[in-house]
Scaffold this active site. Structure first.
Site, PDB file in Angstrom:
ATOM      1  N   LYS A   1      15.752  10.360  44.518  1.00 35.03           N
ATOM      2  CA  LYS A   1      15.788  10.476  43.051  1.00 35.03           C
ATOM      3  C   LYS A   1      16.707   9.406  42.470  1.00 35.03           C
ATOM      4  O   LYS A   1      17.788   9.151  43.022  1.00 35.03           O
ATOM      5  CB  LYS A   1      16.283  11.875  42.681  1.00 35.03           C
ATOM      6  CG  LYS A   1      16.260  12.213  41.201  1.00 35.03           C
ATOM      7  CD  LYS A   1      16.724  13.657  40.983  1.00 35.03           C
ATOM      8  CE  LYS A   1      16.645  14.066  39.521  1.00 35.03           C
ATOM      9  NZ  LYS A   1      17.066  15.481  39.323  1.00 35.03           N
TER      10      LYS A   1
ATOM     11  N   SER B   1      14.146  18.364  36.731  1.00 32.77           N
ATOM     12  CA  SER B   1      14.162  16.941  36.447  1.00 32.77           C
ATOM     13  C   SER B   1      13.736  16.074  37.631  1.00 32.77           C
ATOM     14  O   SER B   1      13.453  14.886  37.452  1.00 32.77           O
ATOM     15  CB  SER B   1      15.564  16.511  36.028  1.00 32.77           C
ATOM     16  OG  SER B   1      16.492  16.738  37.077  1.00 32.77           O
TER      17      SER B   1
ATOM     18  N   SER C   1      16.307  22.013  38.783  1.00 31.11           N
ATOM     19  CA  SER C   1      15.603  20.729  38.851  1.00 31.11           C
ATOM     20  C   SER C   1      15.069  20.335  40.230  1.00 31.11           C
ATOM     21  O   SER C   1      14.380  19.321  40.352  1.00 31.11           O
ATOM     22  CB  SER C   1      16.487  19.613  38.312  1.00 31.11           C
ATOM     23  OG  SER C   1      16.590  19.710  36.922  1.00 31.11           O
TER      24      SER C   1
END
Lengths: 463, 64
Positions: A79, A149, A173
């Site tokens: 990420k 997210s 997330s």
């Protein structure tokens, strides 16, 4: 054999047996990314050349007898909140477009030491402050959101672009995109995985963990990621067990808590049915289902946002004053509102958090784990901003998706989302299992028992 | 004491207190968001906290 559809575990077995090379696996993932990226837009950057170079090093190490473990030569995605030296950490934001770290995040150090091959950095909702990941789409239906997210990691793991994706989880997330994209997502206990070198959303609530295609993959990944790190003030020095030991022990005789309140309120009927079916399967395998009442449930969201918003605004204080127009409007609004929360209200939220922790400790006295939906609904169409529930109540999309995962952040307890079926529209749903502090092994064991009886995780999106 | 309704002027005043400048039109847009968040936080008053300390250095272990 379609290489990019293997589980991490299966790919690792083939690498260890020298049946496939890391370079072959890496090329398969890069080809898959190239074939799907125009629809998914999961990546901020694909690091193809570096990945192939790392793969060839992994193959050379293997040929020389230096095997670094189950992640040796395995293509993974990270990420874009996590620092990789020499690559920008953009946090999917124009605010940080030119931020270039000179050191790896702790989890990247660990991945590299384990021989993993990083194929690229995945999109996040801007600064992890949201659940849509608007840059990215869901591989099961590209008109829908991947969740967030960690939406880029969820999308590419489901689509075959990487065997594992790193996510972060402040209000859900990891578990939200895992549920919406049909992957496993493991949020470890607070303090289990170092956040050094990871852009913060909320220091008190941030966690780092893996999104994978099987529970065993999550166990293998956590074994690499977990461990004390003095650089992270939230890191806790407790032993890291062997997560494979006991993984296949099943659920016979375990007491699994089923929430009587909170977790099944304002949940889509289809999602509830899939979760109830999963509970029935665990009961069929010998688990004892125990109804439990969760304390202070109507305050979970107030505590989550009462802590997260001021901490996020504190982190962004200087950037908001110098680069406000570079933020997307939703994130800018949240940061501006967070500026105006009184310190006394923030501290009150922290005090209520302590009471919630004590209440959950009591609720866990008679159970081994709690089982519930991961999210209240499958993926919605991109652009949808709210849920309207059967009783007419309207709920903002972020509140709806975060509502069932936030307790795991407030309590800091380990929580996993494992696929538990598909809606009539063909969109995945997730079963959430929460365990006692640092008992990821139990959470993994229950998830693996359920997964073993189903074939949900063996299905792949037809992109 | 209940909070007064939050309008654009209140947002601008509050923002000024934290040394942040908000334009008039943006303040009007922020007002309902701020009001909703503060109303949510007001619900925490229902908890009798007495001597409960803040979980500011948070450790999820139940026993040390």
């Amino acid at each position: 054999m379609v290489l990019h559809n293997l589980t991490l575990s299966a790919a690792a077995e083939r690498i260890r047996a020298r049946q496939v090379s890391s370079e072959e696996l890496t090329r398969a993932c890069l080809d898959r990314i190239a074939a799907t990226e125009d629809k998914l837009k999961a990546f901020v950057v694909v690091t193809g050349d570096q990945a192939l170079e790392a793969a060839r090093r992994a193959d050379a190490d293997a040929a020389a007898g230096h095997y670094h473990g189950p992640l040796h030569g395995i293509p993974v995605a990270v990420k874009d909140l996590c620092d990789i030296a020499g690559l920008p950490t953009t946090s999917s934001s124009l605010v940080r477009a030119d931020y270039m770290p000179d050191a790896d995040a702790a989890i990247v150090e660990r991945l590299k030491a384990a021989g993993a091959v990083i194929v690229g950095k995945t999109h996040t909702h801007e600064f992890a402050y949201g659940i849509e990941t608007p840059t990215t789409r869901n591989p099961w239906n590209p008109t829908t959101i991947p969740g967030g997210s960690s939406g880029g990691s969820g999308a590419t793991v489901a689509a075959g672009g990487a065997f594992m994706g790193i996510g972060t989880d402040t209000g859900g997330s990891i578990r939200i995109p895992a549920s919406l994209c049909g992957t496993v997502g493991l949020k470890p206990t607070y303090g289990r995985v170092s956040r050094a070198g990871v852009t913060s959303l909320s220091w008190s609530l941030d966690h780092v963990g893996p999104l994978t295609r099987s529970v065993r993959d999550a166990a293998l990944s956590l074994a690499v990621l977990a461990g004390y790190d003095v650089r992270d003030p939230g890191s806790i020095n407790v032993p890291v067990p062997d997560y494979l030991q006991g993984l296949a022990d099943g659920v016979k005789g375990l007491h699994l808590g089923v929430p009587r309140n909170f977790y099944f309120e304002h949940v889509e009927p289809e999602t509830e049915r899939l979760v109830r079916d999963a509970l029935a399967e665990l009961e069929r395998q010998g688990a004892v289902l125990v109804e439990v009442d969760l304390p202070l449930a109507d305050l979970y969201m107030a505590v989550e946002f009462g802590i997260c918003m001021p901490e996020a605004s504190a982190y962004h204080q200087e950037m908001l004053r110098t680069k406000a127009t570079r933020y997307n409007d939703d994130v800018r609004t949240s940061l501006e509102v967070g500026e105006m929360i009184a310190a006394t209200d923030y501290i009150k939220a922290l005090r209520v958090r302590q009471r919630i922790k004590e209440g959950w400790r009591d609720a866990f006295q008679s159970i081994d784990a709690l089982v519930a939906p991961s999210v209240p609904a499958v993926a919605v169409t991109a652009g949808q901003k709210s849920f309207t529930w059967e009783d007419g109540v309207e709920e903002a999309l972020i509140n709806g998706y975060v509502r069932l995962s936030a307790p795991g952040n407030i309590t800091g307890l380990p929580a996993i989302s494992v696929p538990c079926g598909f809606s009539k529209a063909g969109l995945p749903a997730g079963l959430q299992i929460l365990g006692k502090p640092f008992d990821e092994a139990m959470v993994l064991r229950i998830a693996e028992a359920y997964e073993r009886s189903t074939a949900w995780h063996e299905q792949h999106p037809a992109l | 004491m209940p909070r007064p309704p939050i309008d654009a002027a209140a947002v601008r005043t509050q923002a000024a207190m934290v040394r942040y400048e908000v334009a008039e039109d943006r303040a009007a847009a922020l007002a309902p968001a701020l009001e909703a968040v503060l109303a949510s936080l007001d619900a925490l008053d229902a908890v009798e906290l007495r001597e409960t300390p803040p979980a500011s250095t948070f450790d999820p272990r139940w026993e040390r």
